[in-house]
Design an enzyme around this catalytic site. Structure first.
Site, mmCIF file in Angstrom:
data_model
loop_
_atom_site.group_PDB
_atom_site.id
_atom_site.type_symbol
_atom_site.label_atom_id
_atom_site.label_comp_id
_atom_site.label_asym_id
_atom_site.label_seq_id
_atom_site.Cartn_x
_atom_site.Cartn_y
_atom_site.Cartn_z
ATOM 1 N N ASP A 1 0.871 -1.160 0.000
ATOM 2 C CA ASP A 1 0.000 0.000 0.000
ATOM 3 C C ASP A 1 0.922 1.227 0.000
ATOM 4 O OD1 ASP A 1 -2.328 1.644 0.519
ATOM 5 O OD2 ASP A 1 -1.557 1.833 2.562
ATOM 6 N N ASP B 1 -0.102 5.036 0.912
ATOM 7 C CA ASP B 1 -0.343 6.008 1.982
ATOM 8 C C ASP B 1 -0.264 5.334 3.348
ATOM 9 O OD1 ASP B 1 -1.017 8.365 0.356
ATOM 10 O OD2 ASP B 1 -2.773 7.217 -0.254
HETATM 11 C C1 BG6 Z 1 -5.776 5.737 0.104
HETATM 12 C C2 BG6 Z 1 -5.835 6.559 1.365
HETATM 13 O O1 BG6 Z 1 -4.484 5.262 -0.092
HETATM 14 O O2 BG6 Z 1 -6.159 6.527 -1.014
HETATM 15 C C3 BG6 Z 1 -7.205 7.191 1.525
HETATM 16 O O3 BG6 Z 1 -5.566 5.727 2.475
HETATM 17 C C4 BG6 Z 1 -7.565 7.991 0.281
HETATM 18 O O4 BG6 Z 1 -7.200 8.016 2.666
HETATM 19 C C5 BG6 Z 1 -7.463 7.089 -0.953
HETATM 20 O O5 BG6 Z 1 -8.886 8.508 0.372
HETATM 21 C C6 BG6 Z 1 -7.734 7.844 -2.236
HETATM 22 O O6 BG6 Z 1 -6.714 8.785 -2.399
HETATM 23 P P1 BG6 Z 1 -6.686 9.957 -3.471
HETATM 24 O O7 BG6 Z 1 -5.247 10.402 -3.443
HETATM 25 O O8 BG6 Z 1 -7.065 9.351 -4.789
HETATM 26 O O9 BG6 Z 1 -7.645 10.984 -3.019
HETATM 27 MG MG MG Z 2 -2.713 3.138 3.543
#
Ligand code: BG6
Ligand code: MG
Length: 216
Positions: A10, A12
């Site tokens: 993953d 984030d």
């Molecule tokens: C995930 C995060 O990796 O990505 C979430 O943990 C986030 O918090 C999701 O909402 C979507 O991310 P993005 O960057 O497309 O808004």
């Molecule tokens: Mg994550």
């Protein structure tokens, strides 16, 4: 288990420290809507797509909005978020990550990304990790958000491997569930009481080595 053929990470909260930036941006939208929103609430949004996260915040406040209003809110949330992450540098890579990626490479274990984020390519570029993933599946390639296993199944498929050959690293409840639903072994990165559905939980990526796979 013996050594896996691949690790799927993953992004984030595992590779980069973007969790606070997501929180700040969601909190700005929640405050605007007068919906109380804490870091505990944010835990439920980790791994969840942008649109679904907005729906869940509205649900927390007992509110409903049209699809176009949700689109407008998520677009503004993303502007706040992108403004923060555009300043990211390699210093925002979480401790131990680069060393572990090097170790995997030296041992011919493939490295893939399995992220819900549509911002993943921008983030990887900003922190200088774009070339480190053989396969990178992100929010731009999937139709079902975690806890659906699509993102990891697609990653394994693109690697030409089955889930049994791969280990997923996740910091989100929804991500651990996605991995388990896809029949992957999963290492949770964070708190064991939150990530108890994982096969193993580690507090962070610091000082991990290949012996971690013996514990699965
Ligand atoms: C995930 C995060 O990796 O990505 C979430 O943990 C986030 O918090 C999701 O909402 C979507 O991310 P993005 O960057 O497309 O808004
Ligand atoms: Mg994550």
């Amino acid at each position: 288990m013996t050594l896996p053929k691949a690790c799927i990470f993953d992004l984030d909260g595992v590779i980069v420290d973007t969790v606070p930036a997501h929180f700040v941006a969601w909190k700005a939208m929640a405050d605007e809507l007068n919906i109380p929103f804490t870091e505990i609430d944010n835990e439920q949004l980790k791994g969840v797509s942008r649109t679904e996260s907005m729906r869940r915040i509205l649900e927390m406040g007992g509110m409903t909005k049209s699809a176009s209003e949700i689109e407008e809110l998520t677009t503004r949330k993303n502007h706040i978020y992108v403004d923060i992450i555009s300043k990211m540098t390699p210093n925002d890579i979480l401790p131990g990550v680069v060393e572990f990626l090097d170790l995997l490479k030296d041992n011919d274990i493939a490295i893939a990304l399995g992220s819900s984020s549509k911002n993943a390519p921008v983030i990887l570029k900003a922190v200088g990790l774009s070339d480190r993933f053989e396969v990178a599946v992100d929010g731009n390639h999937i139709s079902h958000s975690k806890p659906h296993p699509e993102v990891f199944l697609l990653g394994a498929d693109q690697l030409g491997l089955s889930p049994a050959d791969c280990v997923v690293f996740e910091d989100a409840i929804s991500g651990v569930q996605a991995a388990k639903r896809g029949n992957f072994k999963c290492i949770g990165v964070g708190e064991s009481d939150i990530l108890h559905e994982a096969d193993l939980v580690i507090p962070d990526m610091k000082a991990i080595d290949l012996s971690i796979f013996n514990q699965l």
